[in-house]
Motif scaffolding. Structure first.
Motif, PDB file in Angstrom:
ATOM      1  N   ALA A 167       0.825  -1.209   0.000  1.00 38.15           N
ATOM      2  CA  ALA A 167       0.000   0.000   0.000  1.00 38.15           C
ATOM      3  C   ALA A 167       0.861   1.261   0.000  1.00 38.15           C
ATOM      4  CB  ALA A 167      -0.944  -0.007   1.196  1.00 38.15           C
ATOM      5  N   VAL A 168       1.946   1.265   0.780  1.00 43.86           N
ATOM      6  CA  VAL A 168       2.844   2.433   0.804  1.00 43.86           C
ATOM      7  C   VAL A 168       3.495   2.613  -0.558  1.00 43.86           C
ATOM      8  CG1 VAL A 168       4.980   3.354   1.797  1.00 43.86           C
ATOM      9  CG2 VAL A 168       3.227   2.402   3.304  1.00 43.86           C
ATOM     10  N   ASP A 169       4.006   1.538  -1.140  1.00 46.40           N
ATOM     11  CA  ASP A 169       4.667   1.643  -2.445  1.00 46.40           C
ATOM     12  C   ASP A 169       3.693   2.043  -3.555  1.00 46.40           C
ATOM     13  OD1 ASP A 169       7.077   0.985  -1.284  1.00 46.40           O
ATOM     14  OD2 ASP A 169       6.997  -1.121  -1.877  1.00 46.40           O
ATOM     15  N   ASP A 170       2.432   1.642  -3.426  1.00 45.50           N
ATOM     16  CA  ASP A 170       1.405   2.032  -4.394  1.00 45.50           C
ATOM     17  C   ASP A 170       0.872   3.446  -4.145  1.00 45.50           C
ATOM     18  OD1 ASP A 170       1.682  -0.484  -5.460  1.00 45.50           O
ATOM     19  OD2 ASP A 170      -0.297  -1.201  -4.870  1.00 45.50           O
ATOM     20  N   HIS A 171       1.338   4.080  -3.065  1.00 43.78           N
ATOM     21  CA  HIS A 171       0.831   5.391  -2.639  1.00 43.78           C
ATOM     22  C   HIS A 171      -0.687   5.343  -2.446  1.00 43.78           C
ATOM     23  CE1 HIS A 171       4.436   8.183  -3.761  1.00 43.78           C
ATOM     24  NE2 HIS A 171       4.812   7.078  -3.153  1.00 43.78           N
ATOM     25  N   ASP A 172      -1.168   4.228  -1.930  1.00 42.61           N
ATOM     26  CA  ASP A 172      -2.602   4.041  -1.663  1.00 42.61           C
ATOM     27  C   ASP A 172      -2.874   4.475  -0.223  1.00 42.61           C
ATOM     28  OD1 ASP A 172      -5.205   3.221  -1.235  1.00 42.61           O
ATOM     29  OD2 ASP A 172      -4.952   1.338  -2.336  1.00 42.61           O
ATOM     30  N   ILE A 173      -3.010   5.779  -0.048  1.00 45.98           N
ATOM     31  CA  ILE A 173      -3.119   6.333   1.297  1.00 45.98           C
ATOM     32  C   ILE A 173      -4.382   5.861   2.016  1.00 45.98           C
ATOM     33  CG2 ILE A 173      -4.238   8.518   0.683  1.00 45.98           C
ATOM     34  CD1 ILE A 173      -2.134   9.767   2.708  1.00 45.98           C
ATOM     35  N   ASP A 174      -5.481   5.640   1.293  1.00 44.52           N
ATOM     36  CA  ASP A 174      -6.695   5.138   1.938  1.00 44.52           C
ATOM     37  C   ASP A 174      -6.457   3.755   2.534  1.00 44.52           C
ATOM     38  OD1 ASP A 174      -8.170   7.428   1.318  1.00 44.52           O
ATOM     39  OD2 ASP A 174      -8.857   6.600  -0.591  1.00 44.52           O
ATOM     40  N   ALA A 175      -5.752   2.896   1.788  1.00 47.02           N
ATOM     41  CA  ALA A 175      -5.453   1.557   2.299  1.00 47.02           C
ATOM     42  C   ALA A 175      -4.550   1.636   3.530  1.00 47.02           C
ATOM     43  CB  ALA A 175      -4.810   0.697   1.220  1.00 47.02           C
TER      44      ALA A 175
END
Length: 198
Positions: A49-57
């Motif tokens: 999630a961090v690497d995908d920049h998926d802040i909601d996750a």
């Protein structure tokens, strides 16, 4: 927040099988194994999630009152955690976090503590930084889902790739782009380290 390493070593390397274990004891063992695996998956999915920049996750992986602590600076609650991650994600065009190790110890009340270590490659608009980090974690099960209650990150080093040989041999191994070099969080600060260095 710091995980007690001696206690964690004793707890995770000792096997205490119940004598003449019946179905209830084996169900409890199975539940514990499933809980530990869910917590390990939480930590692994966090890196994705961090690497995908998926802040909601990422924010959704914390309890409502969860705390993210980075080098002594805490963000508590979903709004503050979101702001802390948004700031970090804004600095890096690409990130690759690799979790190298993760140990979990279950505690009463559907809580647990853990220690995780890994490496990261962090790419800004001007340079790439290599880092080695540790997380000291507290987890809490909300309903059927394990979440971070407290996640504290410290660094052994964070050095631009072009400075690796010089940067890793120095005590000021925190060399974030645009900031003055600073002391690393560990191992020099650990009592065990200073005993053998003097």
């Amino acid at each position: 927040m710091t995980v007690n390493l001696s206690r964690l070593i004793d707890a995770r390397t000792s096997v205490r099988h119940p004598p003449e274990a019946g179905p209830d004891a084996w169900q409890a063992e199975l539940r514990d194994l499933r809980d530990r695996e869910a917590i390990r998956d939480l930590a692994l999915l966090y890196t994705r999630a961090v690497d995908d920049h998926d802040i909601d996750a990422v924010v959704g992986m914390y309890t409502e009152d969860g705390v993210f602590e980075r080098r002594g600076v805490s963000a508590a609650g979903h709004a503050a955690v979101r702001a802390a991650y948004a700031e970090a994600m804004g600095l890096y065009r690409l990130t690759l976090h690799t979790l190298d190790a993760h140990v979990v110890e279950l505690a009463p009340g559907r809580t647990a503590v853990g220690w995780a270590a890994g490496h990261a490659e962090l790419v800004t608009r001007k340079t790439a930084v290599m880092a080695a980090y540790r997380y000291d974690d507290a987890y809490r099960c909300a309903g059927d889902r394990w979440l971070f209650a407290h996640r504290s990150i410290t660094f052994m080093y964070a050095v631009p790739m072009e400075e690796m040989s010089r940067g890793l041999t120095a005590s000021d191994r925190m060399r974030w782009p645009g900031a003055a070099p600073g002391r690393a969080d560990y191992p020099e600060s650990l009592p065990t380290w200073t005993t053998y260095r003097d």
